[in-house]
Scaffold this active site. Structure first.
Site, PDB file in Angstrom:
ATOM      1  N   ASP A   1       0.824  -1.267   0.006  1.00  0.00           N
ATOM      2  CA  ASP A   1       0.039   0.012  -0.200  1.00  0.00           C
ATOM      3  C   ASP A   1       0.974   1.370   0.101  1.00  0.00           C
ATOM      4  O   ASP A   1       1.893   1.246   0.582  1.00  0.00           O
ATOM      5  CB  ASP A   1      -0.885   0.079   1.293  1.00  0.00           C
ATOM      6  CG  ASP A   1      -2.068   0.928   0.877  1.00  0.00           C
ATOM      7  OD1 ASP A   1      -3.301   0.417   0.839  1.00  0.00           O
ATOM      8  OD2 ASP A   1      -1.695   2.171   1.353  1.00  0.00           O
ATOM      9  N   ILE A   2       0.655   2.389  -0.896  1.00  0.00           N
ATOM     10  CA  ILE A   2       1.306   3.475  -0.860  1.00  0.00           C
ATOM     11  C   ILE A   2       1.457   4.338   0.337  1.00  0.00           C
ATOM     12  O   ILE A   2       2.233   5.071   0.640  1.00  0.00           O
ATOM     13  CB  ILE A   2       0.695   4.247  -2.306  1.00  0.00           C
ATOM     14  CG1 ILE A   2       1.834   5.257  -2.659  1.00  0.00           C
ATOM     15  CG2 ILE A   2      -0.466   5.024  -1.698  1.00  0.00           C
ATOM     16  CD1 ILE A   2       1.436   5.561  -4.105  1.00  0.00           C
TER      17      ILE A   2
ATOM     18  N   ASN B   1     -12.958  -3.303   2.340  1.00  0.00           N
ATOM     19  CA  ASN B   1     -13.865  -2.353   2.442  1.00  0.00           C
ATOM     20  C   ASN B   1     -14.726  -2.301   1.262  1.00  0.00           C
ATOM     21  O   ASN B   1     -14.283  -2.498   0.055  1.00  0.00           O
ATOM     22  CB  ASN B   1     -13.114  -0.970   2.444  1.00  0.00           C
ATOM     23  CG  ASN B   1     -12.305  -0.779   3.710  1.00  0.00           C
ATOM     24  OD1 ASN B   1     -12.636  -1.158   4.853  1.00  0.00           O
ATOM     25  ND2 ASN B   1     -11.187  -0.355   3.754  1.00  0.00           N
TER      26      ASN B   1
ATOM     27  N   GLU C   1     -12.400   3.307  -1.291  1.00  0.00           N
ATOM     28  CA  GLU C   1     -12.003   4.457  -2.106  1.00  0.00           C
ATOM     29  C   GLU C   1     -11.547   3.975  -3.478  1.00  0.00           C
ATOM     30  O   GLU C   1     -11.954   4.644  -4.500  1.00  0.00           O
ATOM     31  CB  GLU C   1     -10.810   5.036  -1.229  1.00  0.00           C
ATOM     32  CG  GLU C   1     -11.083   5.822  -0.109  1.00  0.00           C
ATOM     33  CD  GLU C   1     -10.071   6.381   0.813  1.00  0.00           C
ATOM     34  OE1 GLU C   1      -9.012   6.242   0.029  1.00  0.00           O
ATOM     35  OE2 GLU C   1     -10.258   6.893   1.816  1.00  0.00           O
ATOM     36  N   VAL C   2     -11.145   3.016  -3.636  1.00  0.00           N
ATOM     37  CA  VAL C   2     -10.442   2.340  -4.972  1.00  0.00           C
ATOM     38  C   VAL C   2     -11.642   1.574  -5.433  1.00  0.00           C
ATOM     39  O   VAL C   2     -11.757   0.414  -4.717  1.00  0.00           O
ATOM     40  CB  VAL C   2      -9.464   2.082  -5.163  1.00  0.00           C
ATOM     41  CG1 VAL C   2      -8.832   1.487  -6.410  1.00  0.00           C
ATOM     42  CG2 VAL C   2      -8.226   3.122  -4.369  1.00  0.00           C
TER      43      VAL C   2
ATOM     44  N   HIS D   1     -10.331  -5.135  -3.546  1.00  0.00           N
ATOM     45  CA  HIS D   1      -8.662  -5.414  -2.693  1.00  0.00           C
ATOM     46  C   HIS D   1      -9.109  -5.580  -1.432  1.00  0.00           C
ATOM     47  O   HIS D   1      -9.703  -5.177  -0.456  1.00  0.00           O
ATOM     48  CB  HIS D   1      -7.780  -4.037  -3.032  1.00  0.00           C
ATOM     49  CG  HIS D   1      -8.657  -2.680  -2.341  1.00  0.00           C
ATOM     50  ND1 HIS D   1      -9.411  -2.088  -3.248  1.00  0.00           N
ATOM     51  CD2 HIS D   1      -8.479  -2.145  -1.433  1.00  0.00           C
ATOM     52  CE1 HIS D   1     -10.040  -1.150  -2.857  1.00  0.00           C
ATOM     53  NE2 HIS D   1      -9.357  -1.164  -1.465  1.00  0.00           N
TER      54      HIS D   1
ATOM     55  N   HIS E   1      -6.986  -5.705   2.084  1.00  0.00           N
ATOM     56  CA  HIS E   1      -6.023  -5.388   2.983  1.00  0.00           C
ATOM     57  C   HIS E   1      -5.226  -6.423   3.853  1.00  0.00           C
ATOM     58  O   HIS E   1      -5.980  -7.115   4.490  1.00  0.00           O
ATOM     59  CB  HIS E   1      -6.300  -4.140   3.885  1.00  0.00           C
ATOM     60  CG  HIS E   1      -6.784  -2.973   2.972  1.00  0.00           C
ATOM     61  ND1 HIS E   1      -5.996  -1.728   2.865  1.00  0.00           N
ATOM     62  CD2 HIS E   1      -7.982  -2.696   2.500  1.00  0.00           C
ATOM     63  CE1 HIS E   1      -6.823  -0.774   2.245  1.00  0.00           C
ATOM     64  NE2 HIS E   1      -7.941  -1.280   2.021  1.00  0.00           N
TER      65      HIS E   1
HETATM   66  P1  AMP Z   1      -9.796   1.545   0.273  1.00  0.00           P
HETATM   67  O1  AMP Z   1     -10.144   2.666   1.370  1.00  0.00           O
HETATM   68  O2  AMP Z   1     -10.160   0.218   1.022  1.00  0.00           O
HETATM   69  O3  AMP Z   1     -10.502   1.402  -1.085  1.00  0.00           O
HETATM   70  O4  AMP Z   1      -8.236   1.293   0.345  1.00  0.00           O
HETATM   71  C1  AMP Z   1      -7.585   1.904  -1.059  1.00  0.00           C
HETATM   72  C2  AMP Z   1      -6.263   1.706  -0.691  1.00  0.00           C
HETATM   73  O5  AMP Z   1      -5.504   1.997  -1.774  1.00  0.00           O
HETATM   74  C3  AMP Z   1      -5.723   3.032   0.394  1.00  0.00           C
HETATM   75  O6  AMP Z   1      -5.091   2.146   1.558  1.00  0.00           O
HETATM   76  C4  AMP Z   1      -4.551   3.577  -0.492  1.00  0.00           C
HETATM   77  O7  AMP Z   1      -3.395   4.032   0.409  1.00  0.00           O
HETATM   78  C5  AMP Z   1      -4.120   2.612  -1.526  1.00  0.00           C
HETATM   79  N1  AMP Z   1      -3.646   3.076  -2.681  1.00  0.00           N
HETATM   80  C6  AMP Z   1      -4.267   4.102  -3.296  1.00  0.00           C
HETATM   81  N2  AMP Z   1      -3.164   4.271  -4.531  1.00  0.00           N
HETATM   82  C7  AMP Z   1      -2.305   3.489  -4.381  1.00  0.00           C
HETATM   83  C8  AMP Z   1      -1.203   2.915  -5.430  1.00  0.00           C
HETATM   84  N3  AMP Z   1      -1.173   3.844  -6.291  1.00  0.00           N
HETATM   85  N4  AMP Z   1      -0.535   2.105  -4.937  1.00  0.00           N
HETATM   86  C9  AMP Z   1      -0.742   1.407  -3.738  1.00  0.00           C
HETATM   87  N5  AMP Z   1      -1.744   1.626  -2.825  1.00  0.00           N
HETATM   88  C10 AMP Z   1      -2.621   2.927  -3.291  1.00  0.00           C
END
Ligand code: AMP
Length: 120
Positions: free
Chosen positions: A33-34, A91, A99-100, A104, A106
């Protein structure tokens, strides 16, 4: 939710954006994770175009569904997390804080983690 082909993880899967890869197989990619929330914070994603748990659970072939769970266990052992434990979080949607919009999981570990949620 229709799948957004331009979401950030879709772009990572296409090689348009970099990632710090820790694992890959036929069905799954995993990377750091970034913005880590623990000493080890790894994201495990299916290679198929699934926005969330809902579509993955209903529409993905069973081999892909199994591969995601299997990869979590393999990565946790490879990263030395299996003995002391770790947390897996997915999530889903607005209430889940997703968010994405590409499914995914974690993997969080490397120290004793705080309580998952604040007691109500
Ligand atoms: P969520 O809130 O469950 O959608 O988590 C999205 C996660 O993606 C967050 O923990 C971010 O830090 C992570 N994230 C967003 N962009 C990137 C990226 N380019 N590379 C790695 N992790 C990312």
């Amino acid at each position: 939710m229709p799948y957004d082909n331009d979401n950030i993880f879709a772009r990572i899967l296409r090689g348009e954006l970099p990632c710090n890869k820790v694992y890959e197989d036929e069905h799954v990619l995993a990377f750091h994770d970034i913005n880590p929330l623990a000493p080890l914070h790894i994201l495990v994603i299916p290679k198929g175009a699934y926005a969330n748990t809902d579509s993955f659970a209903h529409d993905a072939p069973p081999a892909q569904q199994a591969a995601l769970m299997r990869a979590i266990g393999v990565i946790a052992r490879e990263q030395g997390l299996a003995d002391n434990g770790y947390r897996v979080i997915i999530n889903q949607g607005d209430h889940g804080g997703q968010e994405v919009p590409h499914l995914h999981a974690h993997i969080l570990g490397g120290e004793k983690l705080a309580a998952m949620l604040v007691p109500r």
